[in-house]
Structure formats: structure tokens, C-alpha cells
Design a protein around this motif. Structure first.
Motif, PDB file in Angstrom:
ATOM      1  N   ASP A  12      40.113  84.109  25.064  1.00 25.56           N
ATOM      2  CA  ASP A  12      39.935  85.292  25.197  1.00 25.56           C
ATOM      3  C   ASP A  12      40.195  85.831  23.450  1.00 25.56           C
ATOM      4  O   ASP A  12      40.284  87.108  23.415  1.00 25.56           O
ATOM      5  CB  ASP A  12      40.290  86.334  26.135  1.00 25.56           C
ATOM      6  N   PHE A  35      52.809  88.923  23.826  1.00 24.24           N
ATOM      7  CA  PHE A  35      52.018  87.818  23.206  1.00 24.24           C
ATOM      8  C   PHE A  35      53.001  86.868  22.693  1.00 24.24           C
ATOM      9  O   PHE A  35      53.560  86.816  21.690  1.00 24.24           O
ATOM     10  CB  PHE A  35      51.248  88.420  22.007  1.00 24.24           C
ATOM     11  N   PRO A  36      53.360  85.839  23.649  1.00 24.86           N
ATOM     12  CA  PRO A  36      54.738  84.989  23.449  1.00 24.86           C
ATOM     13  C   PRO A  36      54.258  83.998  22.325  1.00 24.86           C
ATOM     14  O   PRO A  36      55.184  83.566  21.565  1.00 24.86           O
ATOM     15  CB  PRO A  36      54.895  84.345  24.752  1.00 24.86           C
TER      16      PRO A  36
END
Ligand SMILES: C[S@@+](CC[C@H](N)C(=O)[O-])C[C@H]1O[C@@H](n2cnc3c(N)ncnc32)[C@H](O)[C@@H]1O
Length: 180
Positions: free
Chosen positions: A42, A164-165
């Protein structure tokens, strides 16, 4: 608390707009030399400025304090900032050169500090000067994570979400035990 390091909003030039999220984390490479850092199904949703504004609203509704990284031109997408938000600057003099004549050597962080006293925490400058390392596009160095925590007013009882690693550098620093 939350640390949000989403893909960059689109770059806007005079004649065209270039997507950066699907370019570096999706399937929309712009040239044969583009090497995405990783792939998220996505990623393209972050090519829409409205998605970025929705993220900032979600952060304000959900967390006591948050920090959101974006490039200098990305700040335009997020304005107006919520009252109490502060723009801080990470100067990364070894940033990757691009085709543009003016090389961008800093990244903004919008910080929405947790509402608590600064007594005992000390004063934190809103500028960090340190290099960017690693091979993952957008990876943050350990010093960046510690600086963000200090600006947010982190205290040892807080839980911190790394939304958001990416490379995992921020999560690794959060988990290594001694944060301040
Ligand atoms: C700027 S990078 C994060 C870098 C990270 N802070 C680090 O230190 O390595 C952005 C990350 O968001 C991921 N991403 C892209 N689209 C996403 C989506 N729709 N939902 C969640 N993560 C997404 C990318 O794949 C990438 O790993």
C-alpha cells in the motif's frame, strides 16, 4: 508516544509532480537506477497528500505525544500544524545527492511533545547534526531516535510505537534499554 516516519509526500516541481512513496517503497520506479528500499503493497497511498494530513490527525487523537519525519518540502503538506507542534531539524551533511542543483541536507521533524513538565528532563536543542548511515533509504540513526524521545519529553514509563519500522533501526534503539 509515537514515532511516525512515513514515506515522503510527492515532490512538486514547476512542470511535474514526482511520487516518492511508490517510487522508493512500492512499484513505481522512475528510472532504471531506482532501487527501492523495501516493498509495501500500500505504499502508493502515501503519494496522496490527504493521507499525510489524516495521519497527523490520527496521531493527535491517539497519542500523548508524537513525532513525524518529513522532508523540507513535505512540511507544506502537513500545514497548518496543531497548536503546540514544533518543527525541528535533522542536518545530515552526508545526504544522498540527487539530480537537483540544490542538494537537500536536512529533514524536518514535526514534534508534538507530551504535555508534561520539562523539569528534570533538561533542555533539548531542536537541531541535530549527525550523519545518515546504512543502506536502507530513510533509515534513522540511533542518535536521531534518542533526540526525538528527548524532544517528546519521554519518560521511562512511556510506551513508544514505531509506526513505520523500515530497517528496524528505530525499534532497535527503543528496545536497547537505555534511552536517555
Ligand atoms: C521512511 S521508511 C521508514 C524508515 C525507518 N524509520 C528506519 O529507520 O529504517 C518508510 C517505511 O514505510 C513503509 N510503508 C510504505 N507504505 C506503507 C503503508 N501503506 N503502511 C505502512 N508502512 C508503509 C515502507 O515500506 C518503509 O519501510
Amino acid at each position: 508516544l509515537a514515532i511516525a516516519d512515513p514515506p515522503y509526500p510527492p515532490a512538486i516541481y514547476r512542470e511535474r509532480t514526482v511520487p516518492r512513496a511508490s517510487r522508493w517503497y512500492g512499484q513505481n520506479q522512475q528510472s532504471a537506477t531506482d532501487r527501492p528500499a523495501d516493498a509495501h503493497p500500500d505504499a502508493a497511498e502515501w503519494d496522496d497528500p490527504a493521507r499525510h494530513r489524516a495521519l497527523m490527525a490520527e496521531l493527535t487523537d491517539t497519542y500523548d505525544g508524537w513525532a513525524l519525519a518529513t522532508p523540507p518540502d513535505g512540511l507544506e503538506v502537513y500545514r497548518p500544524l496543531p497548536p503546540g507542534a514544533h518543527v525541528a531539524v535533522w542536518v545530515k551533511l552526508n545526504s544522498i545527492p540527487g539530480p537537483a542543483r540544490i542538494r537537500s541536507c536536512w529533514e524536518a521533524v514535526i514534534v508534538y511533545p507530551a504535555r508534561r513538565s520539562s523539569r528534570g528532563i533538561g533542555v533539548v536543542p531542536d537541531v541535530l547534526v549527525c550523519g545518515q548511515g546504512g543502506r536502507f533509504a530513510g533509515a534513522k540513526p540511533a542518535r536521531w531516535t534518542r533526540w526525538i524521545l528527548a524532544m517528546m519529553g519521554h519518560d521511562p514509563t512511556d510506551t513508544v510505537a514505531d509506526l513505520f519500522p523500515g530497517s528496524g533501526e528505530v525499534t532497535a534503539e527503543l528496545n536497547q534499554g537505555r534511552l536517555l
